[in-house]
Design a protein around this motif. Structure first.
Motif, mmCIF file in Angstrom:
data_model
loop_
_atom_site.group_PDB
_atom_site.id
_atom_site.type_symbol
_atom_site.label_atom_id
_atom_site.label_comp_id
_atom_site.label_asym_id
_atom_site.label_seq_id
_atom_site.Cartn_x
_atom_site.Cartn_y
_atom_site.Cartn_z
ATOM 1 N N SER A 172 -7.843 -2.020 -10.074
ATOM 2 C CA SER A 172 -7.471 -0.703 -10.607
ATOM 3 C C SER A 172 -7.149 -0.808 -12.096
ATOM 4 O O SER A 172 -7.149 0.175 -12.811
ATOM 5 C CB SER A 172 -6.262 -0.156 -9.841
ATOM 6 O OG SER A 172 -5.096 -0.846 -10.224
ATOM 7 N N GLU A 173 -6.880 -2.033 -12.526
ATOM 8 C CA GLU A 173 -6.636 -2.255 -13.961
ATOM 9 C C GLU A 173 -7.882 -2.875 -14.608
ATOM 10 O O GLU A 173 -7.795 -3.446 -15.696
ATOM 11 C CB GLU A 173 -5.440 -3.212 -14.127
ATOM 12 C CG GLU A 173 -4.121 -2.625 -13.641
ATOM 13 C CD GLU A 173 -3.201 -2.193 -14.782
ATOM 14 O OE1 GLU A 173 -3.507 -2.525 -15.942
ATOM 15 O OE2 GLU A 173 -2.212 -1.508 -14.501
ATOM 16 N N MET A 210 -4.814 3.456 -8.469
ATOM 17 C CA MET A 210 -5.468 2.597 -7.500
ATOM 18 C C MET A 210 -6.373 3.410 -6.583
ATOM 19 O O MET A 210 -7.219 2.847 -5.898
ATOM 20 C CB MET A 210 -4.420 1.872 -6.657
ATOM 21 C CG MET A 210 -3.916 0.581 -7.298
ATOM 22 S SD MET A 210 -2.680 -0.214 -6.274
ATOM 23 C CE MET A 210 -3.656 -0.723 -4.863
ATOM 24 N N PRO A 255 3.491 -3.762 -6.099
ATOM 25 C CA PRO A 255 2.251 -3.882 -6.878
ATOM 26 C C PRO A 255 2.503 -3.911 -8.375
ATOM 27 O O PRO A 255 1.856 -4.676 -9.088
ATOM 28 C CB PRO A 255 1.472 -2.625 -6.460
ATOM 29 C CG PRO A 255 1.981 -2.317 -5.107
ATOM 30 C CD PRO A 255 3.425 -2.698 -5.093
ATOM 31 N N GLU A 256 3.466 -3.125 -8.833
ATOM 32 C CA GLU A 256 3.683 -3.111 -10.283
ATOM 33 C C GLU A 256 4.241 -4.444 -10.790
ATOM 34 O O GLU A 256 4.032 -4.828 -11.932
ATOM 35 C CB GLU A 256 4.598 -1.960 -10.705
ATOM 36 C CG GLU A 256 5.981 -1.982 -10.110
ATOM 37 C CD GLU A 256 6.113 -1.125 -8.866
ATOM 38 O OE1 GLU A 256 5.177 -1.175 -8.048
ATOM 39 O OE2 GLU A 256 7.129 -0.440 -8.698
ATOM 40 N N TYR A 264 0.831 -1.219 0.000
ATOM 41 C CA TYR A 264 0.000 0.000 0.000
ATOM 42 C C TYR A 264 0.855 1.253 0.000
ATOM 43 O O TYR A 264 0.573 2.207 -0.712
ATOM 44 C CB TYR A 264 -0.961 -0.010 1.188
ATOM 45 C CG TYR A 264 -2.295 -0.628 0.780
ATOM 46 C CD1 TYR A 264 -3.034 -0.034 -0.273
ATOM 47 C CD2 TYR A 264 -2.805 -1.741 1.410
ATOM 48 C CE1 TYR A 264 -4.236 -0.606 -0.664
ATOM 49 C CE2 TYR A 264 -4.005 -2.301 1.025
ATOM 50 C CZ TYR A 264 -4.724 -1.722 -0.021
ATOM 51 O OH TYR A 264 -5.888 -2.258 -0.417
ATOM 52 N N MET A 270 -5.944 -6.027 -0.829
ATOM 53 C CA MET A 270 -4.968 -5.211 -1.548
ATOM 54 C C MET A 270 -4.768 -5.722 -2.975
ATOM 55 O O MET A 270 -4.705 -4.939 -3.924
ATOM 56 C CB MET A 270 -3.632 -5.213 -0.817
ATOM 57 C CG MET A 270 -2.631 -4.267 -1.442
ATOM 58 S SD MET A 270 -1.059 -4.268 -0.592
ATOM 59 C CE MET A 270 -0.347 -5.757 -1.186
ATOM 60 N N HIS A 274 -7.587 -4.819 -4.934
ATOM 61 C CA HIS A 274 -7.491 -3.383 -5.167
ATOM 62 C C HIS A 274 -6.560 -3.091 -6.348
ATOM 63 O O HIS A 274 -6.882 -2.335 -7.256
ATOM 64 C CB HIS A 274 -6.958 -2.707 -3.881
ATOM 65 C CG HIS A 274 -7.122 -1.214 -3.885
ATOM 66 N ND1 HIS A 274 -7.038 -0.442 -2.739
ATOM 67 C CD2 HIS A 274 -7.358 -0.320 -4.895
ATOM 68 C CE1 HIS A 274 -7.184 0.811 -3.047
ATOM 69 N NE2 HIS A 274 -7.407 0.914 -4.356
ATOM 70 N N ILE A 275 -5.396 -3.758 -6.314
ATOM 71 C CA ILE A 275 -4.405 -3.518 -7.373
ATOM 72 C C ILE A 275 -4.957 -3.965 -8.722
ATOM 73 O O ILE A 275 -4.891 -3.230 -9.713
ATOM 74 C CB ILE A 275 -3.092 -4.267 -7.053
ATOM 75 C CG1 ILE A 275 -2.406 -3.685 -5.821
ATOM 76 C CG2 ILE A 275 -2.118 -4.210 -8.243
ATOM 77 C CD1 ILE A 275 -1.322 -4.571 -5.232
ATOM 78 N N LEU A 280 1.324 -6.658 -11.274
ATOM 79 C CA LEU A 280 0.625 -6.247 -12.482
ATOM 80 C C LEU A 280 1.374 -6.702 -13.730
ATOM 81 O O LEU A 280 0.792 -7.260 -14.655
ATOM 82 C CB LEU A 280 0.449 -4.720 -12.492
ATOM 83 C CG LEU A 280 -0.710 -4.199 -11.625
ATOM 84 C CD1 LEU A 280 -0.724 -2.671 -11.637
ATOM 85 C CD2 LEU A 280 -2.053 -4.741 -12.128
ATOM 86 N N SER A 281 2.681 -6.500 -13.756
ATOM 87 C CA SER A 281 3.417 -6.868 -14.977
ATOM 88 C C SER A 281 3.395 -8.383 -15.187
ATOM 89 O O SER A 281 3.375 -8.861 -16.311
ATOM 90 C CB SER A 281 4.855 -6.347 -14.925
ATOM 91 O OG SER A 281 5.578 -7.040 -13.947
ATOM 92 N N LEU A 282 3.358 -9.118 -14.067
ATOM 93 C CA LEU A 282 3.260 -10.582 -14.187
ATOM 94 C C LEU A 282 1.894 -10.987 -14.734
ATOM 95 O O LEU A 282 1.790 -11.811 -15.649
ATOM 96 C CB LEU A 282 3.506 -11.220 -12.811
ATOM 97 C CG LEU A 282 3.676 -12.721 -12.751
ATOM 98 C CD1 LEU A 282 4.783 -13.177 -13.691
ATOM 99 C CD2 LEU A 282 3.990 -13.136 -11.326
#
Lengths: 809, 127
Positions: B23-24, A457, B110-111, A447, B16, B19-20, B114-116
């Motif tokens: 967001s995409e 986000m 988090p990125e 976070y 979380m 959430h991540i 996402l990239s995975l």
């Protein structure tokens, strides 16, 4: 192994026996034979001598009897008358002469044939009368005169009744020596008239009859030697009559001086050790019929010893034969005797060998005997029994000690097990702690990071800038905590020897670039220079890329921490088979006394404050360990106030390692992507195992897993339905006697549910009531107690059946 | 309907991750236990599964193994990303052997997640 006896006692003893027996026997035989021989020789010698002496006496008697004959003839009345006629008238009276001739003839008729002739010679040496052995009158030769002859001139001076005997001569006719030779003697006696010698009577006596008689009585060669050395008798006739025949053959020329002296020195004797006749015995005697007369003869006989000793030799041969026979008997006796000694000894040796090989239950042969062997056997038996008791006592002791030892071992292994368990528990604890810490940290870091860099986000709501540094702090500390957790995990792995390196060939510059980029992020607002100082063409090294990265990053972050101004250099150079990687800073440096302890993790933990640990970090210790695991090392060179240099070495990849090649693993700590197609996961068969008893469950699980099955186990019957629904296993093994829940009901539920109805169920129970199993369409029914094998067989059978059904249906 | 199945027992983490991903604009369905998640996956095939190995009801690795098998085998089954707080080479190797397509250790950026995810499923926004 029973040793092979190559030098047998028996042979030795027999040999000794023979030596002891043979040598005295030989010596005694030798001496006794020698003594016997010499005694025999002496005896025979004496006998021979006696016979020779008697022979000599005969000869002397013969010679003397001839002399007496001549005296008789000279004194006979016809002779006296004839002498008177010779003395008185120059022309003899024929009547008287005829009487004389008649006397001679009568004499010849009555005497032996040794007389060759008779002659009467007058004082002038003229022959008056000559009668031959046949009694014929032989006419005198003209001009013949005997005045020069010894037998004449010696006899003419002799008193009456005295006879001259000449040396030997050979008979002649008209002055020529007759052949064959006839040895002769001349006997001459004076004829006297009125006290004056008027003529000489000469008798020619042949020695041939005498000699013939002598040799005919002698078995051994007989020799007669005249005083001048001529042989009168000799087996070799060419040696005879040396003087008369003018040859040089003489006894004293022939024979050794020793023999000559011996034979002439004594009147009679025995010679046993002549050099001339070494193998002979000689006896000799002198013949001297009249001391005043010229006959001096040596008579000797040569007797070959071999002929005497022939008997002795024969005895000797018999003796040798007897000795050999006795020797054979002796050997035989010895062998028998030795067997009596050696066999029991050998048997004892066999017993000893058996004992040595551990066979104690043997009986000693020959005990109770009364001789030494029996005594030996008794002693041996006693010793064996004592040994046996000692041995068994020893075994007891060993067994006791072994028991003590194994008890100690049990304690020890118990302690070891506990220690291992503690170690495992520690590892498990660390692992769990790591997991438990990471989970919340994931949220914290995630976070804080998202808020800083991912506004999407948060609906792109702007975040007040004043929060940013604090969020950053949260994130950084989160990362720092993760680092600490990683270090602790690594240490525990290193300690347990469980840290494994995934080595491959590495291009160091590639790693360096990544690490330098990360380090740049660590600089924050420090105005330090990060200087790369390495050639781009560094050789490939053989190392774990993640670990290499970790070490360099650790060294760099340490350098950054302790350096406020100046530079930090990342240097790499090749030395021999190694690449030395150095991180050089211009920081505060490390005091000498601290240099040896900076790699020492636990001392630091116990003696220093937490902030200090943060300062140097657990990382150095880990880095050193990792360097060493690669075959290299990590060292420090430092000067207080000037800076430090940490150097660690990595091995250059060998030819074989280069051949293995570079495994294309993505070097990214964040995530790893796999190629799923290469895995045979589709073949896997899963089994749900329901068993409330822990040990049984473990046993079955291990057995099934060893067969390659994936096993999901549970003790809780209530979970079975959920697990079956969730996992859809290939097979269910179920103990129907479960606490709280009836296994049969569970099966009923499974059969009612369409998704689980087709899963085969193997029932596993202590009760053998299989009535419900039939109604519930159970794949198999196993009654406890049983073995994993039976279960595995049932599993295979059940799976085969389902396989058939699914392929046909 | 494409969606990502998330199996994660820690609610905060799950929130979380959702959430991540959300967001995409990915659709995420979350299960905090493995067995219901598996049932769901079989009934409504997801495009991607993000799986925590450390689950309260079943071993995530075994679940992964069975799901890969049941959802069409290693070639056809949806990719599964192992997302776990257990780290290390060994853990990653195990994940590979049990049929995972990728391994992401916690904590993650988090990125990176996402990239995975992008490697396997493109976000609906860009589709």
């Amino acid at each position: 192994m029973v040793p092979r006896i190559t030098r047998r006692l028996q042979n030795k003893l027999i040999f000794a026996f023979i030596v002891v027996l043979l040598i005295p026997t030989g010596i005694i035989s030798f001496y006794s034979l020698r003594t016997a021989a010499s005694t025999l020789l002496q005896k025979i010698g004496a006998e021979e001598l006696r016979s020779l002496v008697s022979q000599a006496n005969d000869i002397e008697n013969k010679l003397i009897s001839v002399k007496e004959d001549l005296i008789f003839l000279s004194l006979a009345p016809p002779t006296r008358r004839y002498a008177a006629v010779i003395n008185g008238v120059s022309d003899p009276n024929y009547i008287i002469q005829d009487a004389q001739i008649a006397l001679f003839r009568t004499f010849l008729d009555h005497s032996e044939n040794q007389y060759v002739d008779f002659r009467v010679v007058d004082l002038a040496g003229q022959e008056l009368l000559h009668i031959n052995s046949a009694g014929d009158l032989i006419p005198s030769l003209d001009g013949q005169n005997f005045a020069g002859e010894a037998y004449f001139n010696q006899a003419i001076g002799l008193p009456t009744n005295q006879v001259y005997i000449s040396d030997y001569d050979l008979s002649r006719t008209n002055g020529v020596i007759d052949v064959p030779y006839v040895p002769i003697l001349y006997y001459s006696v004076p004829l006297e008239v009125d006290g004056a010698n008027v003529a000489v009577l000469v008798a020619t006596v042949s020695l041939t009859p005498l000699f013939t008689e002598m040799t005919s009585h002698s078995t051994a060669p007989l020799y007669l030697v005249n005083r001048d050395g001529s042989y009168l008798l000799n087996p070799d006739s060419t040696q005879l009559y040396g003087r008369m025949l003018d040859n040089p053959i003489r006894f004293d020329n022939d024979r050794s001086r020793r023999d000559v002296i011996a034979m002439f020195g004594e009147s009679q004797g025995i010679i046993t050790d002549s050099t001339d006749y070494p193998d002979s015995l000689q006896v000799f005697v002198h013949i001297r019929p009249e001391t005043q007369i010229s006959i001096r003869w040596l008579l000797f006989r040569v007797i070959p010893i071999s002929s005497i000793l022939g008997e002795v030799n024969a005895t000797q041969q018999v003796a040798i034969l007897l000795a050999l026979i006795s020797l054979l008997v002796a050997i035989l006796v010895a062998v028998l005797l030795m067997r009596g000694i050696v066999r029991p000894i050998r048997q004892l040796a066999e017993v000893a060998d058996n004992v040595r090989l551990g066979k104690w239950d043997v009986s000693v042969p020959g005990t109770g005997g009364r001789d030494e062997i029996g005594h030996l056997a008794d002693a041996f038996d006693g010793m064996l029994r004592e040994l046996k008791s000692i041995y068994s006592e020893l075994e007891d002791r060993v067994a006791r000690r072994t028991a003590e030892l194994s008890a100690a071992n049990v304690k020890l292994s118990e302690a070891q097990r506990k220690a291992e368990e503690a170690s495992r528990a520690k590892s498990q604890f660390l692992s769990n702690m790591s997991h438990e810490l990471r989970t919340p940290l994931n949220v914290i870091i995630g976070y804080s990071h998202s808020m800083l860099v991912m506004p999407q986000m948060f609906k792109n709501e702007p975040m007040p800038e004043i929060y940013r540094p604090y969020l950053k702090l949260i994130e950084d500390n989160g990362h720092y905590l993760v680092g600490l957790i990683n270090d602790i995990l690594d240490l525990s792995k290193i300690e347990a020897g469980k840290l494994e390196l995934a080595c491959t060939t590495i291009e160091l510059p590639e790693i360096f670039r990544g690490v330098l980029a990360t380090a740049t992020g660590l600089l924050k607002d420090k105005t330090l220079q990060l200087r790369p100082n390495y050639p781009e063409n560094l050789p490939l090294v053989w190392a774990d890329p993640i670990r290499v990265r970790q070490v360099i990053l650790n060294l760099l972050s340490n350098a950054i921490k302790f350096t406020t101004t100046g530079s930090i250099t990342l240097k790499a150079e090749v030395t021999d088979d190694w690449v030395a990687i150095s991180v050089i800073d211009t920081g505060i440096g490390i005091p000498e006394e601290a240099r040896s302890t900076i790699f020492d993790r636990f001392h630091q933990i116990s003696t220093r404050s937490f902030s200090e640990i943060i300062g140097t970090g657990l990382g150095l210790d880990i880095s050193k360990q990792i360097s060493q695991m690669h075959g290299g090392d990590l060292n420090v060179y430092s000067e207080v106030g000037k800076g430090s240099k940490f150097t660690f070495t990595l091995p250059i990849a060998t030819a074989e390692q280069l051949e293995i090649g570079r495994i294309p693993t993505q070097i990214n700590e964040a995530f790893t992507v796999f190629d799923r197609g290469s895995l045979p996961t589709d073949e896997v068969i899963s089994i749900l195992l329901v068993e409330d008893e822990v040990s049984m469950r473990e046993l079955l699980r291990r057995a099934l897993e060893s067969e390659g099955y994936i096993v999901i186990d549970t003790h809780d019957g209530a979970q079975v339905m959920e697990l079956a629904l969730g996992l859809i296993p290939h097979l269910i093994i179920l103990d129907v006697n479960l606490p709280h829940v009836s296994g049969w009901e569970v099966i009923e539920q499974l059969k009612d549910e369409p998704t689980t109805a087709r899963i085969p169920v193997i029932v596993y129970t202590a009760s053998n009531d299989s009535s419900r199993a039939q109604t519930l369409n159970i794949a198999d029914f196993i009654v406890k107690p049983t073995t994993p094998d039976v279960v595995i067989q049932a599993v295979k059978k059940a799976l085969e059946k389902t396989g058939d059904e699914s392929s046909t249906g | 309907m494409s969606y990502i199945l998330l199996v994660e027992d820690n609610q905060d983490n799950a929130n979380m991750i959702m959430h991540i991903l959300e967001s995409e604009r990915y659709e995420v369905r979350h299960y905090n236990r493995g067995l219901p998640a598996a049932q769901a996956a079989r009934q409504q095939r997801p495009d991607l599964i993000v799986m925590d190995f450390n689950l309260p009801d079943v071993d995530g690795r075994v679940l992964t193994l069975l799901l890969v098998q049941q959802l069409g085998g290693s070639q056809k089954a949806p990719p599964i990303i192992a997302c776990t707080a257990r780290v290390g080479n060994v853990e990653a190797k195990l994940a590979e052997q049990y049929g995972c397509s990728a391994f992401l250790s916690k904590p993650f950026a988090p990125e990176n997640l996402l990239s995975l995810v992008h490697q396997f499923v493109m976000p609906p926004s860009s589709a």
